[in-house]
Design a protein around this motif. Sequence first.
Motif, short mmCIF file in Angstrom:
data_model
loop_
_atom_site.label_atom_id
_atom_site.label_comp_id
_atom_site.label_asym_id
_atom_site.label_seq_id
_atom_site.Cartn_x
_atom_site.Cartn_y
_atom_site.Cartn_z
N GLY A 52 98.35 71.06 6.45
CA GLY A 52 98.67 70.66 7.81
C GLY A 52 97.80 71.32 8.85
N ARG A 53 96.62 71.78 8.44
CA ARG A 53 95.70 72.45 9.36
C ARG A 53 94.50 71.55 9.65
NH1 ARG A 53 94.72 77.98 6.22
NH2 ARG A 53 93.68 78.63 8.17
N GLU A 54 93.79 71.88 10.71
CA GLU A 54 92.67 71.05 11.14
C GLU A 54 91.45 71.28 10.24
OE1 GLU A 54 90.62 71.63 15.08
OE2 GLU A 54 91.65 69.73 15.47
N PRO A 55 90.83 70.20 9.75
CA PRO A 55 89.65 70.36 8.90
C PRO A 55 88.45 70.88 9.69
CG PRO A 55 89.99 68.06 9.41
CD PRO A 55 91.19 68.79 9.94
N VAL A 56 87.46 71.37 8.96
CA VAL A 56 86.23 71.87 9.56
C VAL A 56 85.29 70.70 9.84
CG1 VAL A 56 84.19 73.31 9.20
CG2 VAL A 56 86.42 74.08 8.37
N PHE A 57 84.77 70.63 11.06
CA PHE A 57 83.83 69.58 11.43
C PHE A 57 82.43 69.99 10.99
CE2 PHE A 57 87.45 68.56 13.90
CZ PHE A 57 87.34 67.25 14.34
N PHE A 58 81.78 69.14 10.20
CA PHE A 58 80.38 69.36 9.84
C PHE A 58 79.69 68.02 9.72
CE2 PHE A 58 82.58 69.02 5.79
CZ PHE A 58 81.71 68.32 4.96
N ASP A 59 78.36 68.03 9.84
CA ASP A 59 77.59 66.80 9.89
C ASP A 59 76.96 66.50 8.53
OD1 ASP A 59 76.79 64.60 11.31
OD2 ASP A 59 75.64 65.71 12.80
N HIS A 60 76.88 65.24 8.17
CA HIS A 60 76.19 64.83 6.95
C HIS A 60 76.03 63.32 6.98
CE1 HIS A 60 79.80 63.06 4.98
NE2 HIS A 60 80.45 63.98 5.69
N ASP A 61 75.12 62.82 6.17
CA ASP A 61 74.94 61.37 6.07
C ASP A 61 74.49 61.00 4.67
OD1 ASP A 61 74.73 58.71 6.58
OD2 ASP A 61 73.04 58.83 7.94
N CYS A 62 73.18 61.06 4.41
CA CYS A 62 72.66 60.51 3.15
C CYS A 62 73.01 61.37 1.94
CB CYS A 62 71.14 60.34 3.25
SG CYS A 62 70.22 61.90 3.23
N ARG A 63 73.11 62.68 2.11
CA ARG A 63 73.31 63.64 1.02
C ARG A 63 72.23 63.50 -0.06
NH1 ARG A 63 79.57 65.50 0.34
NH2 ARG A 63 80.16 65.30 2.53
N GLU A 64 71.05 63.11 0.37
CA GLU A 64 69.91 62.98 -0.54
C GLU A 64 68.70 63.77 -0.06
OE1 GLU A 64 69.24 58.80 -0.83
OE2 GLU A 64 70.94 58.45 -2.15
N ASP A 116 82.79 73.11 15.88
CA ASP A 116 82.65 73.85 14.62
C ASP A 116 81.19 73.95 14.20
OD1 ASP A 116 85.40 74.10 14.65
OD2 ASP A 116 85.76 72.50 13.22
N LEU A 117 80.84 73.27 13.09
CA LEU A 117 79.50 73.36 12.52
C LEU A 117 78.61 72.21 12.94
CD1 LEU A 117 80.57 74.37 8.89
CD2 LEU A 117 79.94 75.89 10.78
N THR A 118 79.08 71.36 13.84
CA THR A 118 78.33 70.19 14.29
C THR A 118 77.64 70.49 15.61
OG1 THR A 118 79.97 68.73 13.25
CG2 THR A 118 78.47 67.74 14.83
N VAL A 119 76.33 70.24 15.65
CA VAL A 119 75.57 70.47 16.88
C VAL A 119 74.97 69.15 17.37
CG1 VAL A 119 75.00 72.84 16.25
CG2 VAL A 119 73.40 71.00 15.66
N ASP A 120 74.64 69.13 18.65
CA ASP A 120 74.01 67.97 19.26
C ASP A 120 72.50 68.07 19.03
OD1 ASP A 120 73.00 65.95 20.82
OD2 ASP A 120 74.18 66.45 22.61
N ARG A 121 71.98 67.22 18.16
CA ARG A 121 70.55 67.26 17.83
C ARG A 121 69.77 66.15 18.53
NH1 ARG A 121 68.72 66.70 12.93
NH2 ARG A 121 70.37 65.33 12.22
N GLN A 122 70.33 65.59 19.60
CA GLN A 122 69.64 64.53 20.32
C GLN A 122 68.34 65.00 20.97
OE1 GLN A 122 72.13 61.46 22.51
NE2 GLN A 122 73.61 63.14 22.37
N ALA A 123 68.19 66.31 21.14
CA ALA A 123 66.99 66.83 21.78
C ALA A 123 65.73 66.39 21.04
CB ALA A 123 67.05 68.36 21.86
N TYR A 124 65.77 66.40 19.72
CA TYR A 124 64.59 65.97 18.95
C TYR A 124 64.31 64.49 19.17
CZ TYR A 124 63.67 70.25 16.26
OH TYR A 124 63.30 71.52 15.87
N ASP A 125 65.36 63.68 19.29
CA ASP A 125 65.16 62.26 19.58
C ASP A 125 64.50 62.07 20.95
OD1 ASP A 125 66.40 61.54 17.18
OD2 ASP A 125 68.38 61.47 18.10
N LYS A 126 64.91 62.88 21.91
CA LYS A 126 64.35 62.78 23.26
C LYS A 126 62.87 63.18 23.28
CE LYS A 126 68.81 63.57 25.49
NZ LYS A 126 69.65 64.52 26.25
N ILE A 127 62.51 64.16 22.46
CA ILE A 127 61.11 64.57 22.35
C ILE A 127 60.28 63.43 21.74
CG2 ILE A 127 59.49 66.14 21.20
CD1 ILE A 127 61.67 68.31 21.42
N MET A 128 60.84 62.78 20.73
CA MET A 128 60.15 61.65 20.12
C MET A 128 59.99 60.50 21.11
SD MET A 128 59.17 62.32 17.07
CE MET A 128 58.90 60.71 16.33
#
Length: 251
Positions: A52-64, A116-128
């Motif tokens: 009944g506790r809150e899960p940890v937020f972390f980012d992932h997608d392809c796992r490859e 938690d463990l999730t950060v905003d990585r849009q900065a790299y997109d803006k540089i591109m």
Amino acid sequence: MDRNIDITLKVWRQRGPKEKGAFETYQLKGISQGSSFLEMLDVLNEQLISQGREPVFFDHDCREGICGMCSLYIDGHPHGPDTEITTCQLHMRKFRDGATITVEPWRSAGFPVIRDLTVDRQAYDKIMQAGGFVSVNTGGVPDANAIPVPKEKADLAMDAAACIGCGACAAACKNGSAMLFVSAKVSQLALLPQGRVEAARRARAMVARMDELGFGNCTNTRACEAECPKSISVTNIARLNREFLSAKLKD
């Protein structure tokens, strides 16, 4: 042969970018050494939800190992203690039974914590978006092999293009510099004829955007190269400096 281990996790918890964060400690028992680090975090979250506790937020997608989203700082290393891999490719066999593992988000002004463990990585997109491309104004697409490209330069361009923009370089840098990422994206185009048309504008625009977004300066400690999961070379930073100075001289 893989076996099951018991571990202690010290995980950074932070409810939002303006909230104060702190480490919380969790115990996990019977974790298979054959499981990946992210699968271990899935087990942790299942345990927390069942309690009944809150899960940890972390980012992932392809796992490859090709998308760069699994941006975790593990035991003092971006992506963990193994080399030339992303977090999703890190396996629990890298840790001993009874180990205490510290897990944090990227630490860089350019990557603010979302939760938690999730950060905003849009900065790299803006540089591109500032210049990491060849625009339609450079002309039509030439026929294959119409513009000869020396193999050495083609190989260097492909090596630079291997950068997945995960942010490990900025996380590893004591100044939070994004120079390795920017230099890789500049290099992959600067080395090829198709990229030379807009070379000066590209170098000026991408460096300016990087500075605007709060990334620090490069002081050549090479921590970025050491921690990069794709082994991007710091020689690209030297090339970026040359491109930038050349653009300034043209001005």
